[in-house]
Design a protein around this motif. Sequence first.
Motif, short mmCIF file in Angstrom:
data_model
loop_
_atom_site.label_atom_id
_atom_site.label_comp_id
_atom_site.label_asym_id
_atom_site.label_seq_id
_atom_site.Cartn_x
_atom_site.Cartn_y
_atom_site.Cartn_z
N ALA A 202 25.25 40.20 86.22
CA ALA A 202 24.95 39.71 87.58
C ALA A 202 23.56 40.16 88.01
CB ALA A 202 26.01 40.23 88.55
N GLN A 203 23.20 41.40 87.68
CA GLN A 203 21.86 41.90 88.01
C GLN A 203 20.80 41.08 87.29
OE1 GLN A 203 21.11 45.88 86.60
NE2 GLN A 203 19.24 46.12 87.80
N HIS A 204 21.05 40.74 86.03
CA HIS A 204 20.12 39.91 85.27
C HIS A 204 19.93 38.56 85.95
CE1 HIS A 204 18.33 38.11 81.59
NE2 HIS A 204 18.93 37.02 82.06
N ASN A 205 21.04 37.95 86.38
CA ASN A 205 20.93 36.65 87.02
C ASN A 205 20.19 36.72 88.36
OD1 ASN A 205 22.31 35.56 84.90
ND2 ASN A 205 23.87 34.55 86.14
N ARG A 206 20.32 37.84 89.05
CA ARG A 206 19.54 38.00 90.28
C ARG A 206 18.05 38.02 89.96
NH1 ARG A 206 21.56 42.90 93.82
NH2 ARG A 206 19.90 42.10 95.15
N ALA A 207 17.70 38.62 88.84
CA ALA A 207 16.29 38.60 88.43
C ALA A 207 15.84 37.18 88.10
CB ALA A 207 16.09 39.50 87.21
N TYR A 208 16.77 36.37 87.58
CA TYR A 208 16.43 34.98 87.28
C TYR A 208 16.17 34.20 88.57
CZ TYR A 208 16.16 30.77 84.50
OH TYR A 208 15.71 29.63 83.88
N VAL A 209 16.88 34.53 89.64
CA VAL A 209 16.60 33.91 90.93
C VAL A 209 15.16 34.22 91.34
CG1 VAL A 209 17.20 33.88 93.38
CG2 VAL A 209 19.02 33.96 91.66
N ALA A 210 14.73 35.47 91.13
CA ALA A 210 13.35 35.85 91.46
C ALA A 210 12.36 35.00 90.67
CB ALA A 210 13.13 37.34 91.18
N ILE A 217 6.93 39.26 88.74
CA ILE A 217 7.01 40.71 88.57
C ILE A 217 8.43 41.19 88.84
CG2 ILE A 217 6.20 42.91 89.51
CD1 ILE A 217 3.50 41.50 90.06
N ALA A 218 9.03 40.72 89.95
CA ALA A 218 10.42 41.12 90.25
C ALA A 218 11.36 40.61 89.16
CB ALA A 218 10.83 40.57 91.61
N ALA A 219 11.09 39.42 88.64
CA ALA A 219 11.96 38.85 87.59
C ALA A 219 11.92 39.72 86.34
CB ALA A 219 11.53 37.43 87.26
N LEU A 220 10.72 40.07 85.88
CA LEU A 220 10.63 40.86 84.65
C LEU A 220 11.20 42.26 84.86
CD1 LEU A 220 9.61 40.47 81.75
CD2 LEU A 220 7.52 41.62 82.43
N ASN A 221 10.92 42.85 86.02
CA ASN A 221 11.48 44.17 86.32
C ASN A 221 13.00 44.14 86.32
OD1 ASN A 221 9.26 45.79 86.53
ND2 ASN A 221 8.99 45.47 88.72
N THR A 519 5.78 45.62 81.45
CA THR A 519 6.56 45.47 82.67
C THR A 519 6.10 46.46 83.73
OG1 THR A 519 8.48 44.73 81.40
CG2 THR A 519 8.89 45.51 83.63
N ARG A 520 5.90 47.70 83.33
CA ARG A 520 5.51 48.74 84.29
C ARG A 520 4.11 48.45 84.83
NH1 ARG A 520 9.23 52.68 84.33
NH2 ARG A 520 7.93 53.98 85.64
N GLN A 521 3.21 47.97 83.95
CA GLN A 521 1.86 47.70 84.41
C GLN A 521 1.83 46.51 85.36
OE1 GLN A 521 -0.66 45.21 83.48
NE2 GLN A 521 -2.57 46.34 83.69
#
Length: 861
Positions: A202-210, A217-221, A519-521
Amino acid sequence: MKLGAASGSWGLPRGFGGCLAGRGRGGGARAGRREKNENVSGSAEELHRRAVDESIRGRFVQAERTLRDAAALAASGRDVDLRARIMGTRAVVRQRTGMPAEAERLCRQAIALPGLREDTRAVLLGQLGALALMGGRLREALRELSDAIDGLAADPVAQARVRMNRSVTRLQLRDLDGAADDLEHAERTFTDADLPVDAGQAQHNRAYVALLQGDLIAALNGMQAARPRAAASPVAAGICDADRAEVLRDAGLTRDAERLFETSAAVFGAQRMPQLRAEAEFQLACSQLLHDPARARRIAAAAVRRFAALGNAAWEARADAIRVRAALTGDVSRRLPAPGDVAALADRLRRAGFPGEAVALSLTLAIRRSRHGEPTAAPIRVPASAPVQVHLLAHEARATRARARGRDAASRRHAAAGLDALAAWRQAFGSLDLQTSVAMHGNALALIGLDSAVRSRRPDVVFEWSERARQLTQQVVPLRPPPDPELAADLAELRMLRADDPAWATSPRGVALRDRARTRQWAQTGADGAYRRADLDELAGALDASAALISYVFSGSALTALVVTADRRRLVALPGVDGIRALTPGLRADLDMAAIIRTGPMVDVVQRSLRDRIAALSALLLDEPLAIAGDRRLVITAPGLLSGIPWAMLPAMRGRPFTLASSASQWVGDRSIPDRTTPQRTAPFAAGFVAGPGVARGEEEIRAAGAAWRDPALLTGAAATVDALTGLAPDVGVLHVAAHGQHAADNPLFSGLELADGTLFGYDIDRVPRVPPTVILSACESGRSSVRWGEEAIGMARIWLSAGARCVIATPVVVDDDAACELLGTMHTGLARGLPPAEALAAASTRTGLVTPFQAHGAGF
């Protein structure tokens, strides 16, 4: 280009199998009704639970065997609900392994069983909704999934799994807020129920929404953070990788993205999951459409065949649209689809719920027709919910149509509007990696503007568009990131890995560490305002009587030089583009050989070949522009076509101070701010010197150079470590590093300088809180660059400039140790007297008689 929705996102395997899990978390009413005297059913239920877990983790072949055993046991019992749930989970497996019709038959058969409880019926209704989703029947899916959620109020976990599926449906319908709401509910429920895999997905899919919201940046994080929990099996890892590849593709990092798409497709193929395999191929074709339309057409055609075999008409239409767009974009000799066929395909996409992809297809046809002199009169409209890439495509369609109608000024206005829209999207991207790669999305618009500007023959218009094109990768001033101990630890581990493993870059651990550093950069390098684009009058005012600008402009087919002095502005058409292209491929090899072969019978042959090549380049690039510029100092801006030219070695440039500026606007800005990263100092500046291992005269070089300065700081031997260099850099005005260098073409920020404890990577430079105004890299390839999307060249010199250095002295090729030692030692005499770096370098070349590829980048004077 992101044109659709969450093809790879979770919901389907978890929503199917999860709804049927009956794990007892939040489902006490159902457990209380279970007939406790049914030992056979108990065993069948245990097997069903195991099969559900196997399904959630993508182990479908194993799940099918377990379900077969569960069904055999349940057949002799009286629990009709359990039999229905087993049938529903088998439907998951059948759908995922390429039998969608059989999956739907099983599910409908299960829901028709007499005597089912309402919660079981709701679960199976959710199952049918998920099948409709995977078949592309989005409105039907939304209706059935919503009804299922309403019927599962007493079972929060089962309800959360249906919410996962509804979130994917909402994503595809571009209801991003609704999708995010479903996913937040699901993640909270899974976390409360101690289901870490489900919560991670579910957390992964929330990143996909981003990602769909344009926040790369929010998606990759988010995907990076979710992966440890979400990637619970090879299939789950494949979904992780395919979705992350979409982020990288939208960021313009197509090589990395396509490698992940290919890996994911292979995983899905090995697991006998044709739907997911075809989806990965679809996404791969979308990526290749940006730079290799011929291959995109072939891959998309393969995906079309797979979807057709599955009976999935919606996905078949999506893949066919990419195939058609590739044909429209690519080889003009191929027979093109008829406009009526394209319109019919666009209508199929709209009916299937993909209006953005329908618009993109229609726009691609419009662009093709305009470029071939057949502009259409149809209005160009884009849904407000369409991704930024579709809006950019609309600007391109308007610009090409105006050009076809002979309205060049209008064409430039449309192209400029598109670039402004792109700038607004990426205004928060401070990362150099991200800035240079997302330029992909503006490349076509920039070329339209440049071509129109060159045809106008107006110096002010050409200068404006030259600067617009360069600003694609220099929109924002990077904000220096805070100290990051985790990034430092990852880079330290990478240094050790690189030293121990020749294949470090492609090893699993190496790939993981590289991805984490990126990702961090991305996340930590913010924006500290935007660079202001200078106009031609402002530039001319910054050029004194002894300076001139030569801006080389490549419009896709022609090379033009704009020459500007304080009182003259001239355009020079350079006719030798084909000649330049013929000369540059062998240039680096000639330079490397000339640096290596210093004695013996081959010396004359090697030197003659190099002399002939650079003399020809000098004549093509400089004879006419220098007839206007005279003997002035030069600011040069050059497109990617001219990346790697050793300007200091061209006969017309010898002994002349010059600097290679990222853009004229940046040169003007840097000159107006004497030192933007360190406190004001009075000459002579403090200077620091570092000698890495294995450089034949490295220590001699830095000691000779340091003799020009009062109290220089020297790091040699075991003291010349990465941490020592990053600690020294903030305290000096001039930093000189003599070390072996290596350029990483696939990821320039992993280019590096070899120090006592390993490689100083480009990412390490972000660990320096204040970068010296002048950086001298006496290292082979430290000035070499990788060209991204036409205009931008990125390498170690650009990395230091982006971090805050005003000028970097570097070489794009191998350089002789003796020449470096003598030339740079002499150059420091001029620097210590207060000469600008470009002038000190030119004076040292004249004084020593050495012709080398060292050149100044940035504001060299």
